[in-house]
Motif scaffolding. Structure first.
Motif, PDB file in Angstrom:
ATOM      1  N   GLY A 357       0.839  -1.187   0.000  1.00 25.83           N
ATOM      2  CA  GLY A 357       0.000   0.000   0.000  1.00 25.83           C
ATOM      3  C   GLY A 357       0.871   1.234   0.000  1.00 25.83           C
ATOM      4  O   GLY A 357       2.101   1.145   0.014  1.00 25.83           O
ATOM      5  N   PRO A 358       0.267   2.409  -0.011  1.00 26.42           N
ATOM      6  CA  PRO A 358       1.054   3.644  -0.046  1.00 26.42           C
ATOM      7  C   PRO A 358       2.068   3.752   1.090  1.00 26.42           C
ATOM      8  O   PRO A 358       3.126   4.345   0.920  1.00 26.42           O
ATOM      9  CB  PRO A 358      -0.006   4.738   0.060  1.00 26.42           C
ATOM     10  N   ALA A 359       1.755   3.171   2.241  1.00 27.47           N
ATOM     11  CA  ALA A 359       2.675   3.222   3.372  1.00 27.47           C
ATOM     12  C   ALA A 359       3.251   1.859   3.722  1.00 27.47           C
ATOM     13  O   ALA A 359       3.993   1.733   4.700  1.00 27.47           O
ATOM     14  CB  ALA A 359       1.962   3.797   4.601  1.00 27.47           C
ATOM     15  N   GLN A 360       2.924   0.831   2.931  1.00 26.28           N
ATOM     16  CA  GLN A 360       3.415  -0.515   3.202  1.00 26.28           C
ATOM     17  C   GLN A 360       4.164  -1.046   1.981  1.00 26.28           C
ATOM     18  O   GLN A 360       3.681  -0.933   0.851  1.00 26.28           O
ATOM     19  CB  GLN A 360       2.273  -1.491   3.519  1.00 26.28           C
ATOM     20  N   PRO A 361       5.333  -1.641   2.199  1.00 23.97           N
ATOM     21  CA  PRO A 361       6.010  -2.310   1.088  1.00 23.97           C
ATOM     22  C   PRO A 361       5.280  -3.601   0.746  1.00 23.97           C
ATOM     23  O   PRO A 361       4.397  -4.050   1.494  1.00 23.97           O
ATOM     24  CB  PRO A 361       7.395  -2.604   1.665  1.00 23.97           C
ATOM     25  N   TYR A 362       5.631  -4.190  -0.368  1.00 20.14           N
ATOM     26  CA  TYR A 362       5.067  -5.487  -0.694  1.00 20.14           C
ATOM     27  C   TYR A 362       5.505  -6.513   0.342  1.00 20.14           C
ATOM     28  O   TYR A 362       6.696  -6.644   0.662  1.00 20.14           O
ATOM     29  CB  TYR A 362       5.518  -5.941  -2.076  1.00 20.14           C
TER      30      TYR A 362
END
Length: 667
Positions: A357-362
């Motif tokens: 997500g915008p603040a989470q890496p894959y």
């Protein structure tokens, strides 16, 4: 305390090393080819610091994680050059039996992963003809003592001297020196095959097939066959699909029914298909995408034991949801992760995938069906910095002169310690237009530390999903038909000029950057527009005529027939749109980055392009990297490229990035 510093000179904790730890081949690094082995979860993940290899990782039932094979084993297939799923595993009395493709020699290997002292043993022979023998999408059949997979076999020295079939390789090693011991299960009547799936009772099989000049997302058909007692496929026929109704994926449900992702309405939706007649019933008709542009090994949906289907769906970014095929009701799985990759796997009441997500890496995440809990199986690269240094995307839709919608993600500069200024004035920050590859792809909505490298230094980024991008329906994708080099260039210029008109930046303070097909768009933009002050071209396509005349690999060798038109009838169009044909029109600085082992965008194209620039007083730099292919996988390469790009922008936009080597620009 917030300090006012010139844009581009903001001090940032996001280093080039940190940013490139989360990159691979010019894209956000992500785990891939996720699968379940009993109670375990297995996957491949890029290792930029280990010569860019793809490592195979397992998470045991007790939660411990280990790398299955040491360096230099590189679990990666080269089928159609982009590869496909390169491994399968089965749990038996002696533990896990793994079958995998090794990148260096492209042989299939078997490995008893739980037997102390065991090592990989080859299952397939080596061929010295052309690109040799390549394998993808292995599936172990322990009852027959073999592994079924897709074989790509070169029959000559040219990139298009190749055939592809579904085969069975003996697990006893009898084919390691004997090609004739590999059983071909279907004929080679189609140029491309992929996605073989055998029914739960083993009586039937389906797979995707397509032929030149089509790409799979244009015309893939679904083939179906019966499986005889020897495991051969017979009574083969086309069940559904083709031009106007391409098939992206097919799966057998636990009850023996057939589920298919097709695009017959202009949107990838799910259907239940009768295996006898091909009659299809839509499970949830919607103007949303439940699949996308297929390459080998991608999986957007997975049937569940209880009859429901785990699906990815959305406009642009796709999220995980559960589809009840009886009622047609779709229930979205909640959470912050708005971008799921087509890497779904199911085991019992667990759905495993790759999401960010915008603040989470894959990260690899697991959704528990009974409880509704979503937990992280493998954490991604979380930046060890305050979130105030990380970019926050703004989804935007820009409008063209004829009312066309242009999707984009806007990343303004962001650094918790700094406010910006221009060169001693009130100039707004510089911006860089990023163009994705493909061109039949789109920009992902996931944390990208390469973007953070720039935005945390005071440089804005805008990723443009120009006409032709996936995720927005067939009509949007086909805006690029016959118009590559026109629609994409125009859409990017519209966005570039719009952010100037909005006051986000100023005239002369916009750059453009693209990789592969995006590199073509960026270079063509320098030829056709005056919207940009400079450009970064990564592994770019520069000569359309050369590309269409055999200077690329087989998979995309006819791709331009849909993007530009038939070469035989519109040859001049190929020359007119090629950046290499118009070097005199380029009058702004650029950086060209090229892997010397690139089989897709040949280094010779870059050399000819630069030769054509001879005599034109345009500042430029050309960096080449031995051992790198299409996109870069080694961290030292990616660090050098990122720092060179920042130096280019500093020289053009009038700032001095601290701690970055000065890129030598020569005319």
């Amino acid at each position: 305390m917030t300090v006012t510093v010139r844009y581009g000179e903001w001090v940032s904790p996001v280093t080039a090393v940190m940013a490139t730890e989360g990159m691979s081949a010019g894209q956000i690094a992500a785990p891939a080819y996720v699968g379940t082995v009993g109670a375990e979860v297995w996957w491949t993940e890029p290792r930029p610091t280990e010569e860019g290899r793809m490592a195979l990782v397992r998470r045991r039932a007790d939660g411990s994680t280990e790398t299955v094979l040491p360096t230099p084993w590189n679990v990666r297939s080269r089928v159609i050059e982009y590869g496909g799923r390169p491994w399968d595993a089965h749990t038996g009395a002696d533990g896990v039996l793994l079958v995998f493709v090794n990148f260096a020699d492209q042989r299939l290997y078997a490995y008893d992963a739980d037997v102390p002292g065991a090592g990989p043993r080859p299952l397939t022979p080596v061929s010295t003809v052309g690109g040799g023998l390549r394998w993808a999408e292995p599936e172990i059949d322990v009852d027959r003592g073999e592994v079924r997979c897709v074989l790509e076999e070169f029959t000559g020295e040219g990139p298009s001297d190749v055939r592809r079939v579904i085969v069975a390789v003996p697990l006893d090693g009898s084919a390691q020196r004997d090609r004739s011991a590999v059983r071909e299960l279907c004929d080679d009547g189609h140029r491309f095959v992929g996605g073989p799936r055998f029914s739960p009772d083993g009586s039937r099989a389906v797979w995707l097939a397509w032929d030149h000049p089509y790409m799979p997302w244009d015309a893939a058909v679904l083939r179906i066959a019966e499986v005889d007692v020897q495991g051969r496929l017979h009574r083969v026929r086309t069940l559904t699909g083709g031009p106007g109704d391409p098939i992206a994926q097919a799966e057998w449900a636990a009850d023996g029914s057939l589920l298919v992702a097709a695009e017959r309405t202009g949107w990838w939706n799910l259907y239940r298909v009768d295996p006898e007649t091909g009659q299809a019933v839509a499970l949830h008709p919607a103007e949303q995408e439940f699949a996308g542009a297929q390459r080998l090994g991608l999986r957007w949906f997975a049937p569940l034991p209880d009859g429901r289907v785990a699906v990815l769906r959305g406009l642009g970014a796709q999220r995980l949801a559960l589809l009840d095929p009886v009622t047609g009701v779709v229930t979205e799985v909640p959470g912050e992760r708005s971008e799921w990759l087509p890497q779904l796997a199911v085991s019992g009441d667990r759905v495993v995938g790759v999401a960010g997500g915008p603040a989470q890496p894959y990260e690899i995440v697991e959704y528990d069906l009974p409880t509704g809990d979503l937990r992280v199986v493998r954490a991604g690269q979380h930046a060890p910095v305050d979130r105030g240094y990380l970019p926050e995307p703004l989804a935007r839709v820009f409008t063209g002169p004829d009312g066309e919608r242009i999707h984009a993600l806007l990343y303004p500069p962001r650094n918790v310690d700094h406010a910006g200024s221009g060169a001693g004035e009130s100039d707004p920050p510089p911006y860089v237009v990023w163009v994705h590859g493909g061109p039949t792809m789109r920009a992902p909505v996931a944390l990208n530390l390469e973007i953070a490298y720039f935005t945390s230094r005071g440089i804005g980024v805008v990723q443009v999903d120009h006409g032709g991008s996936t995720g927005y329906g067939r009509a949007y994708r086909e805006r690029l038909r016959d118009q590559w080099g026109v629609v994409d260039v125009g859409d990017c210029a519209i966005v570039a000029r719009a952010i100037v008109d909005e006051g986000l930046t100023a005239p002369g303070r916009v750059a453009i950057r693209g990789i592969s097909a995006g590199g073509f768009t960026a270079a063509a933009s320098l030829v056709a527009t005056d919207a940009y002050a400079c450009a970064t071209l990564l592994c770019p396509i520069l000569d359309l005529y050369g590309l269409a005349s055999g200077q690329t690999h087989d998979f995309e060798s006819h791709y331009l027939e849909s993007l530009v038109g038939p070469l035989a009838t519109v040859a001049q169009r190929y020359r007119d749109r090629s950046p290499a044909a118009h070097p005199e029109r380029i009058d702004v600085p650029f950086l060209l980055l090229q892997g010397l082992d690139d089989p897709i965008c040949s280094p010779e194209q870059s050399e000819r392009f630069l030769s054509g620039m001879s005599g034109h007083p345009v500042p430029r730099a050309h960096l080449t990297f031995a051992g790198e292919g299409h996109g870069f996988r080694r961290q030292d390469t990616m660090v050098a490229c990122l720092e060179a790009e920042l130096s280019l922008y500093g020289q053009v936009f009038g700032f001095t990035p601290p701690g970055v080597p000065v890129l030598a620009l020569r005319s």
